[in-house]
Design an enzyme around this catalytic site. Structure first.
Site, short mmCIF file in Angstrom:
data_model
loop_
_atom_site.label_atom_id
_atom_site.label_comp_id
_atom_site.label_asym_id
_atom_site.label_seq_id
_atom_site.Cartn_x
_atom_site.Cartn_y
_atom_site.Cartn_z
N HIS A 36 -26.14 4.69 -14.45
CA HIS A 36 -25.00 4.58 -13.30
C HIS A 36 -24.62 2.90 -13.66
O HIS A 36 -25.17 2.12 -13.60
CB HIS A 36 -25.25 4.65 -12.00
CG HIS A 36 -23.81 4.60 -11.16
ND1 HIS A 36 -22.88 5.53 -11.47
CD2 HIS A 36 -23.78 3.69 -10.29
CE1 HIS A 36 -21.95 4.93 -10.56
NE2 HIS A 36 -22.24 4.02 -10.08
N HIS A 48 -16.33 3.79 -7.72
CA HIS A 48 -17.36 4.49 -7.82
C HIS A 48 -17.20 5.92 -7.07
O HIS A 48 -17.85 6.64 -7.27
CB HIS A 48 -18.58 3.82 -7.40
CG HIS A 48 -18.92 2.31 -7.95
ND1 HIS A 48 -19.05 2.46 -9.41
CD2 HIS A 48 -19.14 1.18 -7.42
CE1 HIS A 48 -19.15 1.05 -9.83
NE2 HIS A 48 -19.13 0.39 -8.80
N ARG A 82 -1.19 -12.49 3.39
CA ARG A 82 -0.99 -12.94 4.82
C ARG A 82 -1.36 -11.71 5.74
O ARG A 82 -0.44 -10.67 5.73
CB ARG A 82 0.41 -13.45 5.12
CG ARG A 82 0.61 -14.56 6.41
CD ARG A 82 -0.05 -13.86 7.41
NE ARG A 82 0.00 -14.67 8.85
CZ ARG A 82 -1.02 -14.90 9.64
NH1 ARG A 82 -2.30 -14.32 9.48
NH2 ARG A 82 -1.00 -15.59 10.61
N CYS A 123 6.56 -16.51 3.66
CA CYS A 123 5.82 -16.51 5.16
C CYS A 123 6.76 -17.45 5.98
O CYS A 123 7.28 -18.50 5.40
CB CYS A 123 4.33 -16.77 5.16
SG CYS A 123 3.51 -16.87 6.77
N TYR A 164 6.92 -16.46 15.35
CA TYR A 164 7.93 -16.26 14.33
C TYR A 164 9.29 -16.81 15.16
O TYR A 164 10.36 -15.72 14.92
CB TYR A 164 8.01 -15.05 13.54
CG TYR A 164 6.79 -14.90 12.60
CD1 TYR A 164 6.60 -15.77 11.70
CD2 TYR A 164 5.90 -14.01 13.21
CE1 TYR A 164 5.18 -15.78 11.07
CE2 TYR A 164 4.37 -13.88 12.50
CZ TYR A 164 4.33 -14.85 11.55
OH TYR A 164 3.23 -14.65 10.74
#
Ligand SMILES: Nc1nc2c(c(=O)[nH]1)N[C@H]1C(S)=C(S)[C@@H](COP(=O)(O)O)O[C@H]1N2
Ligand SMILES: [Mo]
Length: 458
Positions: A32, A56, A129, A176, A311
């Protein structure tokens, strides 16, 4: 465990568990390619690793694994990813060029010099972010929920259904609200990530136009309602990241709001919002909600923390004792800004034919075009006009969503120490403010003062 002894000696071979299955992988490991990762799980559950190293976790590998099954776990012993109390166990891998301000949640920006290398920022170099762990999304089970409170209509769309709708592409810069906070912090400390000038990137986003979806559901634009976007990332109280934009922006065909599933022609990667994110051109990054799970059209603005108590900007004299978040509107359109990306602050550089080359970006929110970038190396006594590398065409007047990269040649003398300033101007003739001192705010947002870089000419 039922019939497997819990140890992992060479005599009994290497075993792992996956779901309820117990597997002896002694003969599997050498064949593997990712066996080093498998060995990390030796004697324990492979589930968490396969969530990080998803390459995988394929049908082929699972089928192969099934041939090594030697028994089953008792239900109580199953270590599925659901049972992991570590919400960070499934974070994606990131490109090492991204300088992390915090690992958990992951917040990182590239070196500024990378930004001016290309008009479209490569996905792996695009700042990240995240407020919360990156959610794990099973695309087969994924659904976007849309609830229109205005007319009581609801709808659920699978990813397949979304991809069947007409596809639109918009090239837009996302920045941002805290970009360049690090410079503002030099004036006075601020609680928040110390972003440099690279919490910004420009990309080609493809997906479904929000106005098409909402019109289908009988939504008509008005001047007071809002569209909420809820992420699939949740805090420990199961509250999702969420933000809202005015309905009028969402419904404006010239507003170019899309629900994107592609970034620069690639499926969105996990950090940037796989499988679907809101792209709200011209508007602060925080409204461009990633891992979109639900959209709500409502009379009210989102009541999320990020809409109500973050914000937003205030007077430089407002502090944590006097701040009243209700008194300031949530940031939507971003103001004009520019930043010098090369040279970097503190560089010692060689002049070429008596000149140094300075490069940077300029961008204005709300779809305004950059018409000029002025540079000064003598404290504003004289100015040099930079060349705009591309005249950003946008999709029409007031729809200039991308940044403009610029280049300037500045005459210098050997041994000279200079401070380079940049100041951008948009087509409303709005320009950047001169100092961070005069725009300092306690959240450290909309930091758009002149960019200043000190260099020495060798
Ligand atoms: N669901 C969700 N959406 C989100 C965030 C988040 O933490 N969760 N962060 C926001 C903020 S503050 C910014 S600046 C941008 C960053 O987008 P990027 O990581 O793709 O650069 O995503 C926004 N969308
Ligand atoms: Mo942000």
């Amino acid at each position: 465990m039922d019939d497997v002894t819990k140890h992992n000696s060479p005599q009994t071979g290497i075993w792992i568990t996956y779901g309820i299955g117990v597997y002896d992988i002694t003969s599997f490991v050498p064949k593997h390619p990712g066996s080093d990762k498998v060995m990390l799980a030796a004697g324990s559950a492979i589930d968490p690793f396969w969530h990080i190293y998803q390459q995988h976790n394929t049908k082929e590998v699972l089928k192969l694994l099934e041939t090594f099954r030697i028994g089953n776990l008792k239900e109580d012993d199953v270590i599925g990813t659901k049972d992991l109390d570590n919400p960070w166990a499934t974070e994606p891998k990131r490109h090492p060029i991204l300088k992390a301000a915090t690992q958990r949640p992951f917040n990182a920006e590239p070196p500024a010099s990378v930004l001016v290398d290309s008009f479209l920022t490569p996905n792996e170099f695009f700042y990240v972010r995240n407020h919360l762990p990156v959610p794990e999304v099973n695309i087969e089970e994924y659904e976007l929920e849309i609830d229109v409170e205005l007319n009581d209509k609801s709808k659920r769309l699978s990813f397949e259904e979304l991809k069947k709708l007409p596809k639109h592409t918009v090239t837009a810069t996302i920045m941002c609200g805290g970009n360049r906070r690090g410079e503002m912090m030099e004036i006075k400390p601020i609680k928040g990530l110390p972003w440099g000038p690279s919490a910004v990137g420009n990309a080609e986003w493809s997906g479904v136009r929000l106005v098409d979806l909402l019109k289908e559901m009988g939504v008509e634009s008005d001047e007071t309602s809002h569209v909420h976007f809820e992420g699939l990332d949740t805090d420990p109280t199961h509250t999702p990241y969420a933000a809202s934009i005015p309905l009028s922006k969402a419904m404006d065909p010239r507003g170019d709001v899309i629900l994107a599933y592609e970034m620069n022609g690639q499926p969105l990667n996990r950090d940037h919002g796989y499988p679907l994110r809101a792209i709200v051109p011209g508007v602060v990054g925080s409204r461009n909600v990633k891992w979109l799970g639900r959209i709500v059209v409502s009379k009210d603005e989102s009541d999320s923390h990020w809409q109500q108590n973050d914000y937003k900007s205030f007077s430089p004299s407002t502090d944590w004792d006097t701040v009243d978040f209700k008194r300031a509107p949530a940031i939507q359109n971003m103001p004009i800004t520019s930043a010098i990306c090369t040279p970097a602050n503190g560089d010692r550089l060689e002049a070429k034919d008596g000149y140094i080359t300075v490069k940077g970006y300029a961008w204005s929110g709300g779809g305004q075009a950059i018409i000029r970038v002025d540079l000064s190396v003598d404290g504003g006594n004289s100015w040099i006009v930079a060349d705009l590398d591309q005249v950003e065409q946008g999709t029409g007047r007031g729809r200039h969503w991308s940044w403009s990269l610029w280049t300037a040649k500045i005459p210098v003398k050997r041994g000279q120490k200079i401070e380079i300033w940049s100041k951008a101007v948009d087509d409303n003739y709005n320009a950047q403010p001169e100092t961070f001192k005069n725009i300092w705010n306690l959240r450290g947002v909309v930091g758009n003062a002149y960019s200043r870089v000190k260099v020495e000419v060798k």
